[in-house]
Enzyme design. Structure first.
Site, short mmCIF file in Angstrom:
data_model
loop_
_atom_site.label_atom_id
_atom_site.label_comp_id
_atom_site.label_asym_id
_atom_site.label_seq_id
_atom_site.Cartn_x
_atom_site.Cartn_y
_atom_site.Cartn_z
N ASP A 56 33.30 81.89 32.41
CA ASP A 56 32.59 83.15 32.34
C ASP A 56 32.51 83.63 33.66
O ASP A 56 31.65 82.84 34.17
CB ASP A 56 31.88 83.27 31.31
N HIS B 23 35.62 74.67 33.05
CA HIS B 23 36.54 74.18 32.26
C HIS B 23 38.03 74.24 33.15
O HIS B 23 38.23 74.69 34.00
CB HIS B 23 36.99 74.84 30.80
N SER C 253 26.90 80.68 40.26
CA SER C 253 27.86 80.30 41.56
C SER C 253 29.06 80.77 41.71
O SER C 253 29.35 81.93 41.06
CB SER C 253 27.52 78.59 41.74
#
Length: 262
Positions: free
Chosen positions: A86, A142, A226
């Site tokens: 996300d 992921h 980040s």
């Protein structure tokens, strides 16, 4: 002048001791006091969190939270590349034959980013993508595709901001910051997933140790907001046309299509 002052202030405050204190606080029970305020300020969606707010005992637990089952779906098209996080889509474009690319007026070297010429040369003429994670985002990373993990390595010691100011005034934070890199061979073509550390809480925890990875599989997590950089070989992908700078992305959303298989 702004750039000089910015870098001076960062150097004065971005030390090991400061990072240590902040990390210890985030992992302490005392930090739970500010969790409600943190959630409110950063407008975190509590409906998506795996656990209730009061079940997170520390800020670290909240930073590294998982999502409820079914809150994200992974694009199932065999040719799709999906967002590994996300985050906010920052930029994408070609990697020059010189193994460099430009973001916000700064030239980044793939050789610097990956640590040596041998790793970098396979991405000459390829494509890069950059996605920024703010403190409000889900912080787990992921895999954007399926394949065999060919290499895992860590570079850099210190991290500088990767927000708008950091990108404008900092010293190439995407290729200089502490970073963890995973390279994946997918049907003979390579992708590098570069996980870039954030200032102060400079930690990236790897969760995946197997030799193969599936698209959408959890690989690591940041302990604060980040950035991730994706590097693809030449003629490997075509980015989704609708992608624009500043666009919100969700884990599993299609961001590119495979255009060739070796």
């Amino acid at each position: 002048m702004r750039r000089t002052l910015y870098r001076l202030m960062i150097e004065l405050t971005n030390g090991r001791f400061t990072s240590y204190i902040l990390r210890k606080f985030a992992q302490s029970r005392l930090s739970s006091i500010i969790i409600p305020s943190y959630v409110k300020v950063f407008q975190i969606n509590q409906d998506e969190m795996e656990k209730g707010l009061k079940e997170y005992g520390t800020l670290h637990d909240l930073f590294t939270r998982r999502l409820k089952e079914g809150k994200r779906s992974i694009d199932t098209d065999a040719s799709s590349i999906v967002s590994p996080v996300d985050g906010v889509f920052a930029d994408q474009g070609p990697i020059e034959d010189t193994k460099t690319f430009d973001i916000k007026g700064k030239r980044y070297s793939i050789v610097d980013m990956l640590g040596n010429e041998e790793r970098a040369k396979r991405y000459a003429g390829g494509t890069y993508m950059v996605i920024y994670l703010s403190p409000s985002h889900y912080h787990r990373i992921h895999s954007p595709l399926s394949g065999s993990v060919t290499e895992r390595f860590v570079l850099g010691r210190k991290s500088y901001p990767v927000n708008a100011a950091g990108m404008e005034y900092g010293k190439e934070p995407l290729s200089k910051n502490y970073r963890s890199v995973t390279e994946v061979n997918s049907d003979g073509e390579h992708m590098a997933l570069v996980k870039v550390g954030a200032m102060f809480i400079n930690s990236i925890e790897l969760l995946h140790e197997r030799s193969t990875v599936q698209k959408g599989e959890e690989m690591a997590y940041f302990t604060f907001g980040s950035t991730v950089v994706l590097l693809f070989e030449k003629d490997m992908i075509k980015a989704v046309q609708e992608l624009t700078s500043g666009q919100e992305l969700r884990l599993g959303e299609k961001i590119a299509t495979r255009v060739s298989h070796k």
